[in-house]
Write an enzyme that holds these catalytic residues in place. Structure first.
Site: not given
Ligand code: PPS
Length: 295
Positions: A46, A101, A131
């Site tokens: 996340k 991860h 998240s």
């Molecule tokens: S995972 O399941 O570990 O692979 O998740 P991960 O991709 O690391 O994290 C998901 C969160 O990243 C946000 N996200 C973004 N934020 C800003 N800009 C862009 N382009 C973007 N893409 C993914 C996603 O919305 C999740 O955060 P939250 O706070 O839940 O919205």
């Protein structure tokens, strides 16, 4: 009741998603052969993994930038520790792009002598917590709870996929001199996506035209990714992993400081106390609110 073992699989002290695990693969990961031109995105869950997968895929694949080749981003930049894509992720032509991860101590030996480049993305852990809480309630392969206090306890006990956030970032950071690694902050990417793309491409020694950079930035914004079926995980969540509710998205909010809408004053103060204790003397800075400078 502690349901940790129902959903998680403990391998050498690290929790993986039980239903995605391939134990033979994990047993061999230490010896996984790293190529010099491999690129790894390493994150605690996340923290911006899919975002950086999208950026890397756009940097490396012209057919992605100009949308002439439609391939899921998670297939172009698959997870090292699951190998669950449509193709054998390990036998791809170079340069191979991976996401992971894994904690430092389980990472392939080859990474630890500067073979391959690593981009480590980190995010302030209060937003990670929020998240993760929502994601656990959405995705059927993780243990759900409608109670943030329960989830916060689990998170702070390290009884989640990824274990303790504090340990993950600290170990990767403390071993940085053995690694060819770039640390990038989610919040900086959010503040200035263009500069972040340039920083990443410069670390990867990839020359991009202004037009390329524009195409990458455009397709890596939250708004674009949320509605892009190649990257929003809608298909996987619906058909393979399963969701508990029809509401909710993998790309949920994508903001900085959402924790302020969820944590009580007491929970926030408790979190701060633990953070200060665990991260004392840790040099990386964090951004907790988009309007604040680093602190
Ligand atoms: S995972 O399941 O570990 O692979 O998740 P991960 O991709 O690391 O994290 C998901 C969160 O990243 C946000 N996200 C973004 N934020 C800003 N800009 C862009 N382009 C973007 N893409 C993914 C996603 O919305 C999740 O955060 P939250 O706070 O839940 O919205």
């Amino acid at each position: 009741m502690d349901n940790t073992d129902t959903y998680l699989f403990n391998f050498k002290g690290f929790y993986f998603v039980r239903s995605l695990v391939n134990v033979d693969l994990l047993k061999n990961i230490d010896d996984f052969e790293i190529r010099d031109d491999d690129v790894f995105i390493i994150t605690y869950p996340k923290s911006g993994t899919i975002w950086t997968q999208q950026i890397l895929s756009l940097i490396y694949f012209e057919g992605h930038r100009n949308r002439t080749e439609i391939v899921d981003t998670s297939d172009r930049v698959p997870f090292l520790e699951y190998n669950i894509g449509k193709v054998d992720n390990y036998r791809r032509p170079s340069p191979r792009l991976f996401a992971s991860h894994l904690p430092y101590y389980l990472a392939p030996k080859g990474l630890k002598n500067k073979k391959a480049k690593i981009i480590y993305i980190y995010r302030n852990p209060k937003d990670v917590l929020i998240s993760y809480f929502h994601f656990s309630n959405l995705m059927a392969l993780l243990e759900a709870t409608d109670n943030l206090e329960h989830f916060m306890k689990r998170f702070l006990d390290g009884k989640v996929y990824g274990n303790l956030w504090f340990d993950h970032i600290r170990a990767w950071y403390e071993h940085r001199s053995e690694l060819n690694i770039l640390f990038m902050m989610y919040e900086e990417m959010k503040k200035d996506l263009r500069s972040s793309v340039l920083k990443i491409s410069s670390f990867l020694e990839k020359e991009l035209s202004d037009e390329d950079v524009e195409a990458i930035v455009k397709q890596a914004t939250f708004q674009n990714m949320k509605f892009d079926p190649q990257v929003n995980y809608q298909h996987l969540l619906k058909h393979e992993w399963g969701t508990r509710t029809n509401e909710g998205d993998f790309l949920r909010k994508g903001t900085v400081g959402d924790w302020k809408h969820h944590l009580t004053v007491e929970q926030n103060e408790r979190f701060d106390r633990i953070f200060q204790k665990k991260m004392k003397d840790f040099p990386l800075k964090f951004i907790w609110d988009i309007n604040e400078e680093e602190n």
